[in-house]
Design a protein around this motif. Structure first.
Motif, PDB file in Angstrom:
ATOM      1  N   ALA A   1      -2.153  11.000  -4.727  1.00 48.61           N
ATOM      2  CA  ALA A   1      -1.965   9.653  -4.169  1.00 48.61           C
ATOM      3  C   ALA A   1      -1.555   8.646  -5.237  1.00 48.61           C
ATOM      4  CB  ALA A   1      -3.245   9.203  -3.474  1.00 48.61           C
ATOM      5  N   PHE A   2      -2.130   8.793  -6.448  1.00 47.74           N
ATOM      6  CA  PHE A   2      -1.841   7.838  -7.518  1.00 47.74           C
ATOM      7  C   PHE A   2      -0.752   8.323  -8.475  1.00 47.74           C
ATOM      8  CE2 PHE A   2      -5.970   6.033  -6.316  1.00 47.74           C
ATOM      9  CZ  PHE A   2      -5.677   4.677  -6.377  1.00 47.74           C
ATOM     10  N   SER A   3      -0.081   9.429  -8.126  1.00 43.68           N
ATOM     11  CA  SER A   3       0.994   9.906  -9.004  1.00 43.68           C
ATOM     12  C   SER A   3       2.072   8.835  -9.137  1.00 43.68           C
ATOM     13  CB  SER A   3       1.585  11.212  -8.464  1.00 43.68           C
ATOM     14  OG  SER A   3       2.097  11.036  -7.149  1.00 43.68           O
ATOM     15  N   ARG A   4       2.294   8.099  -8.060  1.00 41.50           N
ATOM     16  CA  ARG A   4       3.137   6.890  -8.064  1.00 41.50           C
ATOM     17  C   ARG A   4       2.448   5.924  -7.106  1.00 41.50           C
ATOM     18  NH1 ARG A   4       8.782   9.272  -6.262  1.00 41.50           N
ATOM     19  NH2 ARG A   4       7.347  10.278  -4.793  1.00 41.50           N
ATOM     20  N   LYS A   5       1.528   5.129  -7.667  1.00 37.91           N
ATOM     21  CA  LYS A   5       0.591   4.405  -6.812  1.00 37.91           C
ATOM     22  C   LYS A   5       1.232   3.313  -5.964  1.00 37.91           C
ATOM     23  CE  LYS A   5      -1.102   0.951 -10.163  1.00 37.91           C
ATOM     24  NZ  LYS A   5      -2.329   0.433 -10.823  1.00 37.91           N
ATOM     25  N   HIS A   6       2.442   2.891  -6.319  1.00 38.74           N
ATOM     26  CA  HIS A   6       3.106   1.854  -5.529  1.00 38.74           C
ATOM     27  C   HIS A   6       4.074   2.444  -4.499  1.00 38.74           C
ATOM     28  CE1 HIS A   6       1.236  -1.244  -7.869  1.00 38.74           C
ATOM     29  NE2 HIS A   6       1.772  -0.802  -8.991  1.00 38.74           N
ATOM     30  N   LYS A   7       4.206   3.774  -4.507  1.00 42.45           N
ATOM     31  CA  LYS A   7       4.988   4.450  -3.480  1.00 42.45           C
ATOM     32  C   LYS A   7       4.078   4.754  -2.284  1.00 42.45           C
ATOM     33  CE  LYS A   7       8.943   4.930  -5.725  1.00 42.45           C
ATOM     34  NZ  LYS A   7      10.229   4.387  -5.237  1.00 42.45           N
ATOM     35  N   THR A   8       4.683   5.023  -1.134  1.00 43.80           N
ATOM     36  CA  THR A   8       3.878   5.368   0.034  1.00 43.80           C
ATOM     37  C   THR A   8       3.299   6.772  -0.127  1.00 43.80           C
ATOM     38  OG1 THR A   8       5.742   6.334   1.242  1.00 43.80           O
ATOM     39  CG2 THR A   8       5.371   3.948   1.484  1.00 43.80           C
ATOM     40  N   LEU A   9       2.226   7.040   0.609  1.00 41.16           N
ATOM     41  CA  LEU A   9       1.627   8.377   0.563  1.00 41.16           C
ATOM     42  C   LEU A   9       2.631   9.425   1.026  1.00 41.16           C
ATOM     43  CD1 LEU A   9      -2.012   7.848   1.917  1.00 41.16           C
ATOM     44  CD2 LEU A   9      -1.247   8.062  -0.453  1.00 41.16           C
ATOM     45  N   ALA A  10       3.390   9.111   2.063  1.00 37.88           N
ATOM     46  CA  ALA A  10       4.380  10.073   2.557  1.00 37.88           C
ATOM     47  C   ALA A  10       5.373  10.434   1.466  1.00 37.88           C
ATOM     48  CB  ALA A  10       5.105   9.493   3.774  1.00 37.88           C
ATOM     49  N   ALA A  11       5.810   9.467   0.693  1.00 36.41           N
ATOM     50  CA  ALA A  11       6.769   9.728  -0.386  1.00 36.41           C
ATOM     51  C   ALA A  11       6.154  10.601  -1.469  1.00 36.41           C
ATOM     52  CB  ALA A  11       7.255   8.408  -0.981  1.00 36.41           C
ATOM     53  N   ASN A  12       4.919  10.339  -1.824  1.00 35.12           N
ATOM     54  CA  ASN A  12       4.256  11.132  -2.858  1.00 35.12           C
ATOM     55  C   ASN A  12       4.048  12.579  -2.420  1.00 35.12           C
ATOM     56  OD1 ASN A  12       4.123   9.041  -4.683  1.00 35.12           O
ATOM     57  ND2 ASN A  12       2.019   8.463  -4.191  1.00 35.12           N
TER      58      ASN A  12
ATOM     59  N   LEU B   1      -0.918  12.430   8.071  1.00 38.43           N
ATOM     60  CA  LEU B   1      -0.731  11.037   7.655  1.00 38.43           C
ATOM     61  C   LEU B   1      -0.375  10.148   8.835  1.00 38.43           C
ATOM     62  CD1 LEU B   1       1.269  11.533   4.317  1.00 38.43           C
ATOM     63  CD2 LEU B   1      -1.156  10.987   4.569  1.00 38.43           C
ATOM     64  N   ASP B   2       0.486  10.645   9.723  1.00 40.33           N
ATOM     65  CA  ASP B   2       0.876   9.854  10.895  1.00 40.33           C
ATOM     66  C   ASP B   2      -0.311   9.600  11.824  1.00 40.33           C
ATOM     67  OD1 ASP B   2       3.502   9.603  10.103  1.00 40.33           O
ATOM     68  OD2 ASP B   2       4.208  11.347  11.238  1.00 40.33           O
ATOM     69  N   GLN B   3      -1.142  10.620  12.028  1.00 47.70           N
ATOM     70  CA  GLN B   3      -2.291  10.481  12.916  1.00 47.70           C
ATOM     71  C   GLN B   3      -3.264   9.419  12.417  1.00 47.70           C
ATOM     72  OE1 GLN B   3      -4.024  14.367  13.445  1.00 47.70           O
ATOM     73  NE2 GLN B   3      -2.158  15.219  14.363  1.00 47.70           N
ATOM     74  N   LEU B   4      -3.381   9.298  11.110  1.00 49.34           N
ATOM     75  CA  LEU B   4      -4.287   8.302  10.529  1.00 49.34           C
ATOM     76  C   LEU B   4      -3.612   6.941  10.338  1.00 49.34           C
ATOM     77  CD1 LEU B   4      -6.079  10.414   7.764  1.00 49.34           C
ATOM     78  CD2 LEU B   4      -6.987   9.750   9.984  1.00 49.34           C
ATOM     79  N   GLY B   5      -2.305   6.902  10.493  1.00 50.25           N
ATOM     80  CA  GLY B   5      -1.582   5.658  10.247  1.00 50.25           C
ATOM     81  C   GLY B   5      -1.421   5.350   8.772  1.00 50.25           C
ATOM     82  N   TYR B   6      -1.427   6.397   7.916  1.00 53.83           N
ATOM     83  CA  TYR B   6      -1.370   6.217   6.473  1.00 53.83           C
ATOM     84  C   TYR B   6      -0.013   6.574   5.868  1.00 53.83           C
ATOM     85  CZ  TYR B   6      -6.477   5.655   6.128  1.00 53.83           C
ATOM     86  OH  TYR B   6      -7.765   5.196   6.238  1.00 53.83           O
ATOM     87  N   SER B   7       0.964   6.938   6.672  1.00 49.34           N
ATOM     88  CA  SER B   7       2.246   7.389   6.115  1.00 49.34           C
ATOM     89  C   SER B   7       2.868   6.349   5.197  1.00 49.34           C
ATOM     90  CB  SER B   7       3.221   7.739   7.244  1.00 49.34           C
ATOM     91  OG  SER B   7       2.772   8.866   7.958  1.00 49.34           O
ATOM     92  N   ASP B   8       2.814   5.085   5.607  1.00 46.69           N
ATOM     93  CA  ASP B   8       3.426   4.014   4.820  1.00 46.69           C
ATOM     94  C   ASP B   8       2.422   3.256   3.957  1.00 46.69           C
ATOM     95  OD1 ASP B   8       5.959   4.551   5.898  1.00 46.69           O
ATOM     96  OD2 ASP B   8       5.545   3.320   7.676  1.00 46.69           O
ATOM     97  N   THR B   9       1.208   3.815   3.843  1.00 50.38           N
ATOM     98  CA  THR B   9       0.164   3.180   3.036  1.00 50.38           C
ATOM     99  C   THR B   9       0.341   3.567   1.575  1.00 50.38           C
ATOM    100  OG1 THR B   9      -1.373   3.262   4.901  1.00 50.38           O
ATOM    101  CG2 THR B   9      -2.330   2.917   2.716  1.00 50.38           C
ATOM    102  N   ARG B  10       0.020   2.637   0.683  1.00 54.81           N
ATOM    103  CA  ARG B  10       0.105   2.899  -0.761  1.00 54.81           C
ATOM    104  C   ARG B  10      -1.291   3.050  -1.349  1.00 54.81           C
ATOM    105  NH1 ARG B  10       4.390   0.406   1.059  1.00 54.81           N
ATOM    106  NH2 ARG B  10       6.413   0.573  -0.007  1.00 54.81           N
ATOM    107  N   ALA B  11      -1.434   3.985  -2.288  1.00 55.48           N
ATOM    108  CA  ALA B  11      -2.739   4.252  -2.893  1.00 55.48           C
ATOM    109  C   ALA B  11      -3.325   3.002  -3.532  1.00 55.48           C
ATOM    110  CB  ALA B  11      -2.615   5.366  -3.931  1.00 55.48           C
ATOM    111  N   SER B  12      -2.478   2.149  -4.054  1.00 50.91           N
ATOM    112  CA  SER B  12      -2.943   0.937  -4.740  1.00 50.91           C
ATOM    113  C   SER B  12      -3.680  -0.018  -3.813  1.00 50.91           C
ATOM    114  CB  SER B  12      -1.770   0.214  -5.399  1.00 50.91           C
ATOM    115  OG  SER B  12      -0.794  -0.149  -4.425  1.00 50.91           O
ATOM    116  N   LYS B  13      -3.543   0.196  -2.506  1.00 56.72           N
ATOM    117  CA  LYS B  13      -4.201  -0.679  -1.532  1.00 56.72           C
ATOM    118  C   LYS B  13      -5.354   0.013  -0.807  1.00 56.72           C
ATOM    119  CE  LYS B  13      -1.021  -3.864  -2.208  1.00 56.72           C
ATOM    120  NZ  LYS B  13      -1.330  -5.150  -2.885  1.00 56.72           N
ATOM    121  N   MET B  14      -5.621   1.277  -1.118  1.00 54.20           N
ATOM    122  CA  MET B  14      -6.639   2.046  -0.397  1.00 54.20           C
ATOM    123  C   MET B  14      -7.990   1.962  -1.091  1.00 54.20           C
ATOM    124  SD  MET B  14      -4.344   5.426   0.497  1.00 54.20           S
ATOM    125  CE  MET B  14      -5.678   6.276   1.369  1.00 54.20           C
TER     126      MET B  14
END
Length: 336
Positions: free
Chosen positions: A253-264, A303-316
């Motif tokens: 999740a924090f490999s690129r913390k400002h990217k979305t979880l889906a991207a990581n 990720l989609d089921q939880l609504g986290y696809s576009d969420t960023r680790a920096s905000k979790m």
């Protein structure tokens, strides 16, 4: 007058430090090569209470008694407490702890400083309350203790923090001096610029609070950075989380913390690792892997089921990561 070789000086110095019968000599040759162009140790404060301090080992002695007392006060010591002190140096913190605690177990890697500390309390009212463990604290099992207090050598800040967090039985609290930036990473919250994997991992198992800032001029020799003191209070009971699994998720999740979880999670190496883990888990538990299975589709579905696809680790926050880890496990996706 007969000449004395460097080897003879080394033997005499080591013998003196081992017995603590006389003050160890402050000589450069046995410990480090002398650079004639280097700044004199007498001007940077590296000679204090006798021995020459080694900056490479993080030896910066806290000399402000008000700061030392403030650190001890924040530990809220009891007369029945056994205190572990890491890196006591010449004992400026130690003597204040001894006044309030039942016993101090001081772990010191430098034999010269251990000898100085021994001499400092020898013959005094606190001599029987002090036990000195000589050696690298990261290479030994920790004894029982109620409270840990440390002017921490900065190069072991992270490994010492987690060695304490995972120590059992649980202790009451640790009051630790760190480099300012490291301390701020420990206490950072979602949205802070320094919030990251270190913050999440530490806060999963403990409550971390900032105690005070400490300027570099409170040390001899002064370090190159400012410092801060934090208080760590382990959660009791600790959360029933497999740390290897947890850290595997957080690392991705924090490999690129400002990217979305889906991207990581679309990273090729990460997908390959999770696919292998998924197939291994299924094989070990008698589960079939359906034809045409794609790990990427399964991850994105979670990720989609939880609504986290576009969420960023920096905000979790911690709750978000726990919820995500549980959902992945329900889908038989594991991280170690």
């Amino acid at each position: 007058m007969p000449k004395i070789t460097t080897q003879q000086l080394r033997k005499r110095t080591q013998a003196s430090a081992a017995t603590a019968s006389i003050k160890p000599q402050t000589i450069g040759a046995p410990y480090q090569k002398q650079n004639p162009k280097a700044k004199s140790s007498s001007t940077d404060g590296s000679r204090h209470f006798g021995p020459m301090f080694n900056k490479e080992l993080g030896q910066h002695i806290l000399i402000n008694p008000l700061v030392s007392q403030g650190i001890v006060d924040k530990a809220n010591l009891k007369q029945t407490d056994i205190v572990l002190e890491v890196g006591p140096g010449t004992g400026n913190l130690t003597v204040k702890i001894l006044e309030q605690a039942k016993k101090v177990v001081a772990c010191e890697a430098d034999a010269r400083l251990a000898a100085e500390l021994t001499k400092r309390v020898q013959g005094g009212p606190f001599q029987h309350k002090l036990e000195i463990l000589h050696g690298d604290v990261m290479k030994r099992d920790l004894p029982y203790f109620d409270v840990c207090i440390s002017n921490t050598p900065y190069q072991i800040s992270s490994p010492l923090t987690f060695k304490l967090i995972f120590h059992r039985p649980l202790f009451r609290c640790a009051v630790l001096m760190f480099q300012r930036e490291f301390a701020l990473r420990l206490i950072a919250r979602p949205g802070d610029s320094l919030y990251g994997r270190l913050s999440v991992n530490c806060q999963l198992y403990s409550k971390v609070t900032h105690v005070m800032k400490v300027g570099k001029n409170n040390f001899k020799p002064p370090p190159n950075v400012e410092s801060s003191v934090v208080k760590i209070e382990p959660l009791n009971p600790p959360p029933p989380v497999d740390f290897e699994e947890w850290d595997g998720l957080v690392r991705i999740a924090f490999s690129r913390k400002h990217k979305t979880l889906a991207a990581n999670f679309k990273n090729t190496a990460i997908l390959q690792m999770l696919d292998e883990n998924y197939r291994t888990f299924c094989a070990s538990n008698g589960l079939m892997v359906e034809d045409g299975f794609q790990i990427k589709d399964k991850i994105l579905s979670v990720l989609d089921q939880l609504g986290y696809s576009d969420t960023r680790a920096s905000k979790m926050d911690i709750h978000d990561f726990l919820k995500l880890l549980s959902a992945f496990h329900d889908a038989n996706i594991h991280f170690c």
